[in-house]
Design a protein around this motif. Sequence first.
Motif, short mmCIF file in Angstrom:
data_model
loop_
_atom_site.label_atom_id
_atom_site.label_comp_id
_atom_site.label_asym_id
_atom_site.label_seq_id
_atom_site.Cartn_x
_atom_site.Cartn_y
_atom_site.Cartn_z
N ARG A 104 0.83 -1.23 0.00
CA ARG A 104 0.00 0.00 0.00
C ARG A 104 0.85 1.26 0.00
O ARG A 104 0.32 2.37 -0.10
N GLY A 105 2.17 1.13 0.14
CA GLY A 105 3.05 2.29 0.05
C GLY A 105 3.42 2.90 1.37
O GLY A 105 3.97 4.01 1.42
N LYS A 106 3.17 2.20 2.48
CA LYS A 106 3.46 2.75 3.81
C LYS A 106 4.94 3.09 3.98
O LYS A 106 5.29 4.05 4.67
N TYR A 107 5.82 2.32 3.34
CA TYR A 107 7.26 2.51 3.52
C TYR A 107 7.93 3.11 2.29
O TYR A 107 9.16 3.08 2.18
N ASP A 108 7.15 3.63 1.36
CA ASP A 108 7.72 4.17 0.11
C ASP A 108 8.58 5.41 0.38
O ASP A 108 8.23 6.26 1.22
N ASN A 109 9.68 5.49 -0.33
CA ASN A 109 10.55 6.67 -0.28
C ASN A 109 10.90 7.04 -1.72
O ASN A 109 11.55 6.27 -2.42
N PRO A 110 10.44 8.20 -2.20
CA PRO A 110 10.69 8.58 -3.59
C PRO A 110 12.16 8.70 -3.95
O PRO A 110 12.52 8.68 -5.13
N ASN A 111 13.03 8.79 -2.95
CA ASN A 111 14.47 8.91 -3.22
C ASN A 111 15.18 7.56 -3.32
O ASN A 111 16.38 7.50 -3.61
N ASP A 112 14.45 6.47 -3.06
CA ASP A 112 15.06 5.13 -3.15
C ASP A 112 15.41 4.80 -4.60
O ASP A 112 14.75 5.27 -5.53
N PRO A 113 16.45 3.98 -4.81
CA PRO A 113 16.81 3.59 -6.18
C PRO A 113 15.75 2.66 -6.79
O PRO A 113 15.08 1.93 -6.08
N GLY A 114 15.63 2.71 -8.11
CA GLY A 114 14.66 1.87 -8.82
C GLY A 114 13.80 2.70 -9.76
O GLY A 114 13.92 3.93 -9.81
N GLU A 115 12.92 2.03 -10.50
CA GLU A 115 12.12 2.71 -11.52
C GLU A 115 10.63 2.76 -11.23
O GLU A 115 9.94 3.69 -11.63
N ILE A 116 10.10 1.71 -10.56
CA ILE A 116 8.65 1.61 -10.39
C ILE A 116 8.29 1.32 -8.94
O ILE A 116 9.13 0.88 -8.16
N THR A 117 7.03 1.57 -8.56
CA THR A 117 6.59 1.35 -7.18
C THR A 117 6.43 -0.15 -6.89
O THR A 117 6.40 -0.97 -7.79
N HIS A 118 6.28 -0.48 -5.59
CA HIS A 118 6.04 -1.87 -5.19
C HIS A 118 4.79 -2.41 -5.90
O HIS A 118 4.78 -3.54 -6.39
N PHE A 119 3.73 -1.59 -5.91
CA PHE A 119 2.46 -2.01 -6.52
C PHE A 119 2.62 -2.25 -8.01
O PHE A 119 2.12 -3.24 -8.56
N MET A 149 12.68 -10.23 -12.37
CA MET A 149 13.09 -9.18 -13.30
C MET A 149 12.22 -7.94 -13.15
O MET A 149 12.70 -6.81 -13.29
N ALA A 150 10.92 -8.14 -12.84
CA ALA A 150 10.03 -7.00 -12.59
C ALA A 150 10.27 -6.42 -11.20
O ALA A 150 10.38 -5.21 -11.02
N HIS A 151 10.36 -7.31 -10.20
CA HIS A 151 10.56 -6.85 -8.82
C HIS A 151 11.93 -6.20 -8.63
O HIS A 151 12.10 -5.34 -7.77
N GLY A 152 12.91 -6.61 -9.44
CA GLY A 152 14.24 -6.01 -9.35
C GLY A 152 14.27 -4.55 -9.76
O GLY A 152 15.23 -3.84 -9.46
N ALA A 153 13.21 -4.09 -10.45
CA ALA A 153 13.14 -2.69 -10.89
C ALA A 153 12.39 -1.81 -9.88
O ALA A 153 12.19 -0.62 -10.12
N ALA A 154 11.95 -2.40 -8.76
CA ALA A 154 11.15 -1.65 -7.78
C ALA A 154 11.97 -0.56 -7.11
O ALA A 154 13.16 -0.71 -6.86
N LYS A 155 11.29 0.53 -6.82
CA LYS A 155 11.92 1.69 -6.16
C LYS A 155 11.99 1.42 -4.65
O LYS A 155 11.06 1.73 -3.90
N THR A 156 13.07 0.81 -4.23
CA THR A 156 13.26 0.50 -2.81
C THR A 156 14.74 0.30 -2.51
O THR A 156 15.50 -0.13 -3.37
N ALA A 157 15.10 0.61 -1.28
CA ALA A 157 16.48 0.38 -0.84
C ALA A 157 16.53 -0.83 0.09
O ALA A 157 17.59 -1.20 0.57
#
Length: 457
Positions: free
Chosen positions: A51-66, A294-302
Amino acid sequence: MATLNDIIKEFAALVWGLPLLILLIGGGLYLLIYSRFLPFRFIGHAFQVLRGKYDNPNDPGEITHFQALTTALSATVGMGNIAGVAVAIAIGGPGAVFWMWVSAIIGMATKFFTSTLAVLYRGKDSEGQLQGGPMYFIVKGLGKKWKPLAVMFSVCGLVGALPIFNVNQLTQAINDILLAPNHIEVGFTSSLIIGLILVVITSIVILGGLDRISKTASKLVPAMVGLYFILVVFILAVNVQEIPKYMGMIFSNAFTAQNFKGDNFLGGAVGGLILLGIRRGAFSNEAGIGTAPMAHGAAKTAEPIREGLVAMLGPAIDTLVVCTLTALAILVTGVWQTSDANGVSLTASAFAHDMPGVGKYLLLLCIFVFSISSLFSYAYYGTKCMSFLFGADKKHYYNYFYIGSIILGATTSLSLMINLIDGFFALMAIPTMVATLIMAPRVLARVKVYVANLKNA
């Protein structure tokens, strides 16, 4: 050609045989026990991350968890959920569903480990872009001497990601459900037109890159899973008195190996039924194959563990929810006992039974969207493999080859090509699972740190 066709058919059957299922299911069961059933202990937390509770826009990656989850789901939620379940029930009866559930529960652990590694050991392509997937976590996690395993995964991915099987089945569904019953001539011309329409839709999305693929998938997949859920709930409401009976049969028949005629399936070999259900489940949720990382590896997360937790929801949604919905619709309507239809036609019969007139068309809409969204994701997977092997500046060539193969899939029923792709797709599991099992202790070490940080937060 006939001899070559037989060889390729045997190759596909051999690859999808007992050794691969032992690697996928045995390896997955080991990971489930080794992690002390982590998928169940952290499922609530996984939804919070999603749901994005731990999202940080500055984390590396291209797309959100969702977006990462829906991109991965757009590849797995497809013909396997609708046609594959029908095949399993037609051959093995209700008991096959139980073993599909077992496959999904084990698959949740596999997806957690593979997708955690995809973020933990992200690499950079030749253009310096951050990338994730089995080919990168093999090289980054195990070292350069393991690169042949990463190359094997990528080469198999180039072939395994081709959409010929998916397009072939979708074209057949449109011809059988929509065109033929309405007295529209079905043949090469109708299939070519369907193929060209799919080319246009797919080209618009995949040539826009991962951003457009993920945004399209994040809108299409939840909407279609929602519609499919509503349609099946309607069927179940009409046949509510049948549900307890068939839920009981799913459990009891799982250990008796009787098909719907009451005959002993495979001579009463429960092992045969287990293999049927587990293979259909593994084919549907793709846990351990290596596509979803391969999809999850592009997620915006540290934080790799977070992405692993999101990824493990995939088999639960794909198999425990969507496949179960299909199975119950087929069972409670009784069409599995009264119809000679198989695959997607059997599922269509179930929808037409309780929703005469519109049921099969609404099912076709779900099939169309599930299949078309999987075309987007597999194109992305293919370009990732191309980029790893030949450089990021060459990856666009794969898209043109991919688009051309859509026409081939729509207009021919080349069993040779379909079996070849099926076999290469399965071979992707060997490097993925071998590397994951070797590096599983590293993932668990990160889990301990992550849990400690959560408690202290």
